[in-house]
Design an enzyme around this catalytic site. Structure first.
Site, PDB file in Angstrom:
ATOM      1  N   ASP A   2       0.864  -1.180   0.000  1.00  0.00           N
ATOM      2  CA  ASP A   2       0.000   0.000   0.000  1.00  0.00           C
ATOM      3  C   ASP A   2       0.904   1.234   0.000  1.00  0.00           C
ATOM      4  O   ASP A   2       1.546   1.540   1.006  1.00  0.00           O
ATOM      5  CB  ASP A   2      -0.907  -0.008   1.231  1.00  0.00           C
ATOM      6  CG  ASP A   2      -1.638   1.303   1.449  1.00  0.00           C
ATOM      7  OD1 ASP A   2      -1.914   1.996   0.447  1.00  0.00           O
ATOM      8  OD2 ASP A   2      -1.921   1.643   2.606  1.00  0.00           O
ATOM      9  N   GLY A  61       1.393   5.021   0.063  1.00  0.00           N
ATOM     10  CA  GLY A  61       0.779   6.294   0.384  1.00  0.00           C
ATOM     11  C   GLY A  61       1.739   7.438   0.176  1.00  0.00           C
ATOM     12  O   GLY A  61       2.936   7.236  -0.077  1.00  0.00           O
ATOM     13  N   ILE A  99       4.795   3.793   3.068  1.00  0.00           N
ATOM     14  CA  ILE A  99       4.481   2.563   2.340  1.00  0.00           C
ATOM     15  C   ILE A  99       4.261   1.468   3.363  1.00  0.00           C
ATOM     16  O   ILE A  99       5.086   1.256   4.252  1.00  0.00           O
ATOM     17  CB  ILE A  99       5.617   2.152   1.384  1.00  0.00           C
ATOM     18  CG1 ILE A  99       5.871   3.253   0.346  1.00  0.00           C
ATOM     19  CG2 ILE A  99       5.272   0.839   0.679  1.00  0.00           C
ATOM     20  CD1 ILE A  99       7.015   2.941  -0.595  1.00  0.00           C
ATOM     21  N   TYR A 157     -20.077   7.449  -7.488  1.00  0.00           N
ATOM     22  CA  TYR A 157     -19.351   8.713  -7.458  1.00  0.00           C
ATOM     23  C   TYR A 157     -19.588   9.404  -8.792  1.00  0.00           C
ATOM     24  O   TYR A 157     -19.755   8.726  -9.814  1.00  0.00           O
ATOM     25  CB  TYR A 157     -17.856   8.430  -7.259  1.00  0.00           C
ATOM     26  CG  TYR A 157     -17.065   9.491  -6.546  1.00  0.00           C
ATOM     27  CD1 TYR A 157     -17.228   9.716  -5.189  1.00  0.00           C
ATOM     28  CD2 TYR A 157     -16.120  10.260  -7.230  1.00  0.00           C
ATOM     29  CE1 TYR A 157     -16.472  10.673  -4.525  1.00  0.00           C
ATOM     30  CE2 TYR A 157     -15.362  11.219  -6.578  1.00  0.00           C
ATOM     31  CZ  TYR A 157     -15.549  11.426  -5.219  1.00  0.00           C
ATOM     32  OH  TYR A 157     -14.800  12.372  -4.565  1.00  0.00           O
ATOM     33  N   ASP A 187      -6.605   3.044  -3.549  1.00  0.00           N
ATOM     34  CA  ASP A 187      -6.510   2.753  -2.118  1.00  0.00           C
ATOM     35  C   ASP A 187      -7.840   2.937  -1.409  1.00  0.00           C
ATOM     36  O   ASP A 187      -8.152   2.234  -0.449  1.00  0.00           O
ATOM     37  CB  ASP A 187      -5.435   3.627  -1.468  1.00  0.00           C
ATOM     38  CG  ASP A 187      -5.699   5.123  -1.648  1.00  0.00           C
ATOM     39  OD1 ASP A 187      -6.287   5.502  -2.677  1.00  0.00           O
ATOM     40  OD2 ASP A 187      -5.304   5.909  -0.768  1.00  0.00           O
ATOM     41  N   ASP A 198      -9.877   7.024   7.915  1.00  0.00           N
ATOM     42  CA  ASP A 198      -8.500   6.669   7.594  1.00  0.00           C
ATOM     43  C   ASP A 198      -7.553   7.789   8.011  1.00  0.00           C
ATOM     44  O   ASP A 198      -7.582   8.889   7.452  1.00  0.00           O
ATOM     45  CB  ASP A 198      -8.375   6.407   6.086  1.00  0.00           C
ATOM     46  CG  ASP A 198      -7.053   5.753   5.721  1.00  0.00           C
ATOM     47  OD1 ASP A 198      -6.109   5.798   6.525  1.00  0.00           O
ATOM     48  OD2 ASP A 198      -6.961   5.190   4.609  1.00  0.00           O
ATOM     49  N   THR A 240      -2.053  10.442   5.295  1.00  0.00           N
ATOM     50  CA  THR A 240      -1.584  11.779   4.947  1.00  0.00           C
ATOM     51  C   THR A 240      -2.738  12.765   5.024  1.00  0.00           C
ATOM     52  O   THR A 240      -2.592  13.897   5.474  1.00  0.00           O
ATOM     53  CB  THR A 240      -0.984  11.776   3.537  1.00  0.00           C
ATOM     54  OG1 THR A 240       0.057  10.791   3.470  1.00  0.00           O
ATOM     55  CG2 THR A 240      -0.405  13.134   3.189  1.00  0.00           C
ATOM     56  N   THR A 248       4.397  23.991  26.304  1.00  0.00           N
ATOM     57  CA  THR A 248       4.164  24.067  24.855  1.00  0.00           C
ATOM     58  C   THR A 248       3.868  22.702  24.256  1.00  0.00           C
ATOM     59  O   THR A 248       2.924  22.539  23.467  1.00  0.00           O
ATOM     60  CB  THR A 248       5.385  24.687  24.158  1.00  0.00           C
ATOM     61  OG1 THR A 248       5.605  26.004  24.672  1.00  0.00           O
ATOM     62  CG2 THR A 248       5.157  24.781  22.656  1.00  0.00           C
TER      63      THR A 248
END
Length: 256
Positions: free
Chosen positions: A6, A8, A12, A100, A109, A129, A132, A184
């Site tokens: 997979d 991304g 990976i 869609y 994916d 999910d 990213t 912080t």
């Protein structure tokens, strides 16, 4: 054995299946400039940690969100594994209707993870999910891919804070001692973790209103466990759901 890959934008995920069991899995950074030789060294090293050899792999399935890496991956599989990979995309039997506006816009994916969620949990189901991007894939009771909502992911948002705010450091994403931060690092951890948890709950609430039903909500991705535990809506955490979807799609196309 089947090697599921997979790819991304950030990471990976590699998984080795012995029949229908995910026996080994790894997560590595996505390097768009990596050569097939460099990737082979990386993969061989991962295999050696578990006593595996390239000769153990007879089948390969790949889903990628990074098109420039595909020639490198295909060459890696052909040259070092001696296999012909199944590249999930147009022409591959998926077994899931895509409702869609333009089905070609839906990434491989996304469909793979939706297939795995429907096979494992039934429908309707929402997959949250944590990659990213933060993505919400929605699958109907009939197993149809209905659509997706998306927002910047946890790591992208954290990195943006570091880059755009001069006094904010890079931080480790762990749960802080309390919601109210007194330094912080804890302040940033609180805002990010609980802020994303609240975002998940609100988007899921609105999806449920649109569907007019109570779907199962499943979280996946590297940060799923950390954020999902703070939500009110996520019912299951399944971090390797995309790899499972790759295995299912491969089985549906075996011999094709």
């Amino acid at each position: 054995m089947l090697l599921a890959v997979d790819v991304g934008n950030t990471r990976i995920h590699w998984g080795v299946y012995n029949k229908d069991k995910l026996t080994y899995h790894w997560s590595t950074g996505t390097d768009r400039g990596a050569t097939e030789d460099e990737m082979s060294v990386l993969l061989r090293g991962l295999f050696r940690t578990q006593g595996l050899d390239f000769s153990d792999i007879t089948e390969v399935a790949i889903a990628s969100s990074v098109p420039p890496l595909m020639p490198t991956l295909e060459s890696l599989v052909n040259r070092y594994l001696g296999a012909r990979p199944l590249i999930v995309g147009p022409g591959v039997k998926m077994g899931m209707p895509i409702r869609y506006d333009n089905p070609k816009e839906v990434g491989a994916d996304r469909i793979v993870v939706a297939i795995a969620a429907f096979e494992k949990y039934g429908g309707p189901v929402v997959v949250v999910d944590f990659g990213t991007a933060l993505l919400f894939d929605v699958i109907s009771a009939k197993g149809e891919y209905l659509g997706v909502a998306g927002a910047p992911g946890v790591e992208i948002s954290t990195e943006a804070l570091f880059q755009r705010a001069a006094k904010l450091p890079r931080i480790e994403l762990t749960k802080p001692p309390s919601v109210l931060g007194t330094n912080t690092v804890h302040s940033m951890q609180s805002g990010i973790i609980y802020g994303f948890a609240g975002q998940v709950d609100e988007v899921v609430k609105r999806i449920k209103a649109d569907l007019g039903s109570e779907p199962r909500v499943v979280a996946t991705g590297d940060l799923a466990g950390l954020i999902a535990s703070e939500t009110r809506t996520v019912q299951a955490v399944d971090p390797w759901l995309t790899l499972e979807g790759l295995r299912i799609v491969y089985e549906r196309n075996r011999g094709g």
